[in-house]
Design a protein around this motif. Sequence first.
Motif, PDB file in Angstrom:
ATOM      1  N   SER A   9       2.299 -14.442  -2.944  1.00 57.54           N
ATOM      2  CA  SER A   9       3.160 -13.900  -1.890  1.00 57.54           C
ATOM      3  C   SER A   9       3.645 -14.995  -0.949  1.00 57.54           C
ATOM      4  O   SER A   9       2.900 -15.910  -0.623  1.00 57.54           O
ATOM      5  N   ASN A  15      -0.468  -8.425   2.532  1.00 58.64           N
ATOM      6  CA  ASN A  15      -1.337  -7.464   1.846  1.00 58.64           C
ATOM      7  C   ASN A  15      -1.971  -8.037   0.579  1.00 58.64           C
ATOM      8  O   ASN A  15      -3.094  -7.681   0.232  1.00 58.64           O
ATOM      9  N   THR A  16      -1.245  -8.939  -0.102  1.00 59.47           N
ATOM     10  CA  THR A  16      -1.827  -9.597  -1.285  1.00 59.47           C
ATOM     11  C   THR A  16      -3.024 -10.435  -0.854  1.00 59.47           C
ATOM     12  O   THR A  16      -4.080 -10.410  -1.501  1.00 59.47           O
ATOM     13  N   VAL A  86       4.379  -6.859  -5.251  1.00 56.70           N
ATOM     14  CA  VAL A  86       5.280  -6.245  -6.235  1.00 56.70           C
ATOM     15  C   VAL A  86       6.715  -6.384  -5.734  1.00 56.70           C
ATOM     16  O   VAL A  86       7.036  -5.944  -4.631  1.00 56.70           O
ATOM     17  N   SER A  89       9.393  -3.956  -9.093  1.00 58.16           N
ATOM     18  CA  SER A  89       8.527  -3.437 -10.167  1.00 58.16           C
ATOM     19  C   SER A  89       7.895  -4.513 -11.037  1.00 58.16           C
ATOM     20  O   SER A  89       7.471  -4.230 -12.161  1.00 58.16           O
ATOM     21  N   ARG A 126       5.164   1.052  -2.663  1.00 56.55           N
ATOM     22  CA  ARG A 126       5.202   2.379  -3.261  1.00 56.55           C
ATOM     23  C   ARG A 126       5.034   2.396  -4.774  1.00 56.55           C
ATOM     24  O   ARG A 126       4.119   2.994  -5.292  1.00 56.55           O
ATOM     25  N   SER A 127       5.932   1.762  -5.539  1.00 54.42           N
ATOM     26  CA  SER A 127       5.817   1.862  -6.996  1.00 54.42           C
ATOM     27  C   SER A 127       6.100   0.565  -7.716  1.00 54.42           C
ATOM     28  O   SER A 127       6.566  -0.401  -7.125  1.00 54.42           O
ATOM     29  N   GLY A 158       0.738  -0.947   0.861  1.00 53.64           N
ATOM     30  CA  GLY A 158       1.104  -1.268   2.233  1.00 53.64           C
ATOM     31  C   GLY A 158       2.452  -1.952   2.219  1.00 53.64           C
ATOM     32  O   GLY A 158       2.866  -2.486   1.191  1.00 53.64           O
TER      33      GLY A 158
HETATM   34  C1  LIG Z   1      12.201  -8.528  -2.544  1.00 58.94           C
HETATM   35  C2  LIG Z   1      11.168  -7.433  -2.413  1.00 58.94           C
HETATM   36  C3  LIG Z   1      11.046  -6.502  -3.415  1.00 58.94           C
HETATM   37  C4  LIG Z   1      10.094  -5.490  -3.333  1.00 58.94           C
HETATM   38  N1  LIG Z   1       9.988  -4.577  -4.358  1.00 58.94           N
HETATM   39  C5  LIG Z   1       9.043  -3.608  -4.299  1.00 58.94           C
HETATM   40  C6  LIG Z   1       8.869  -2.692  -5.383  1.00 58.94           C
HETATM   41  O1  LIG Z   1       9.518  -2.756  -6.430  1.00 58.94           O
HETATM   42  N2  LIG Z   1       7.933  -1.725  -5.244  1.00 58.94           N
HETATM   43  C7  LIG Z   1       7.164  -1.608  -4.119  1.00 58.94           C
HETATM   44  O2  LIG Z   1       6.339  -0.707  -4.061  1.00 58.94           O
HETATM   45  N3  LIG Z   1       7.274  -2.470  -3.081  1.00 58.94           N
HETATM   46  C8  LIG Z   1       8.189  -3.479  -3.153  1.00 58.94           C
HETATM   47  N4  LIG Z   1       8.295  -4.383  -2.125  1.00 58.94           N
HETATM   48  C9  LIG Z   1       7.349  -4.294  -0.995  1.00 58.94           C
HETATM   49  C10 LIG Z   1       6.130  -5.229  -1.159  1.00 58.94           C
HETATM   50  O3  LIG Z   1       5.586  -5.149  -2.446  1.00 58.94           O
HETATM   51  C11 LIG Z   1       5.054  -4.850  -0.143  1.00 58.94           C
HETATM   52  O4  LIG Z   1       5.581  -4.980   1.166  1.00 58.94           O
HETATM   53  C12 LIG Z   1       3.803  -5.693  -0.288  1.00 58.94           C
HETATM   54  O5  LIG Z   1       2.796  -5.166   0.532  1.00 58.94           O
HETATM   55  C13 LIG Z   1       4.059  -7.151   0.101  1.00 58.94           C
HETATM   56  O6  LIG Z   1       2.868  -7.892  -0.062  1.00 58.94           O
HETATM   57  P1  LIG Z   1       2.604  -9.188   0.842  1.00 58.94           P
HETATM   58  O7  LIG Z   1       2.352  -8.710   2.256  1.00 58.94           O
HETATM   59  O8  LIG Z   1       1.413  -9.839   0.252  1.00 58.94           O
HETATM   60  O9  LIG Z   1       3.813 -10.051   0.714  1.00 58.94           O
HETATM   61  C14 LIG Z   1       9.245  -5.401  -2.187  1.00 58.94           C
HETATM   62  C15 LIG Z   1       9.369  -6.352  -1.175  1.00 58.94           C
HETATM   63  C16 LIG Z   1      10.318  -7.373  -1.285  1.00 58.94           C
HETATM   64  C17 LIG Z   1      10.428  -8.405  -0.180  1.00 58.94           C
END
Ligand SMILES: Cc1cc2nc3c(=O)[nH]c(=O)nc-3n(C[C@H](O)[C@H](O)[C@H](O)COP(=O)(O)O)c2cc1C
Length: 210
Positions: A9, A15-16, A86, A89, A126-127, A158
């Motif tokens: 991340s 969150n990761t 994520v 997806s 979410r997904s 989250g």
């Molecule tokens: C470019 C981008 C694409 C994302 N695509 C998805 C997704 O496909 N599905 C989902 O559930 N969240 C998606 N998210 C939300 C992140 O997965 C989520 O905020 C996650 O907690 C981020 O982890 P981090 O805090 O370690 O970066 C996306 C966020 C970004 C910035």
Amino acid sequence: MRVVAINGSPKKDGNTALALQTVMKELESEGISTELIHIGNKAVRGCLACGRCAETKNGTCAIPDAANEWIAAMFAADGVLLGSPVYYSGINGTMKSFLDRAFCVAGASGRKMRLKVGAAVVAARRSGASTAVDQLNKYFTIAEMLMPCSSYWNIVHGRAPGEAAGDAEGLQIMRVLGRNMAWLMKLVDFGKGHIPPPPMEDRILTSFIR
Ligand SMILES: Cc1cc2nc3c(=O)[nH]c(=O)nc-3n(C[C@H](O)[C@H](O)[C@H](O)COP(=O)(O)O)c2cc1C
């Protein structure tokens, strides 16, 4: 024993990171040392398919950047923990760029990750999380690695950094994963000198062309 955790991340305290640190805490409490390497905020380009790692077989990638340090850290560890947010997806781009190169080098230079323990976690709003977990696990399963499991798939939920702290089930999955990873690593270590590793076959490469 030692586990290297890779955070793909861009967010150092997102969150990761929380998911990885929850697994790492359990590993530490079982006497396994851990190191967290944050790669997601670095400029990491993808594999150039230059084939130099296969030519030199010296355990390094020809692209001269920090990835070689992280690759060396993974090769030196007994276990590897991968974490990705994520994105659309799947795993995020920086993580994929790094893992394509790391596992290319590993395969080309004597299967360096073979029989190490590997676990992967993802964070999603979410997904798409199951797909991303599968994507990370694919690196382990092509490298003859050993994978511990948890009580559900290795996902925390989250959006904003830290929100996954409210995902009690996700954090439990991470704790269980950490303890199961430690147990598997201890079993592998205990077997050394008693149970020889399975023989390694030379790879047969076939392409499905007419
Ligand atoms: C470019 C981008 C694409 C994302 N695509 C998805 C997704 O496909 N599905 C989902 O559930 N969240 C998606 N998210 C939300 C992140 O997965 C989520 O905020 C996650 O907690 C981020 O982890 P981090 O805090 O370690 O970066 C996306 C966020 C970004 C910035």
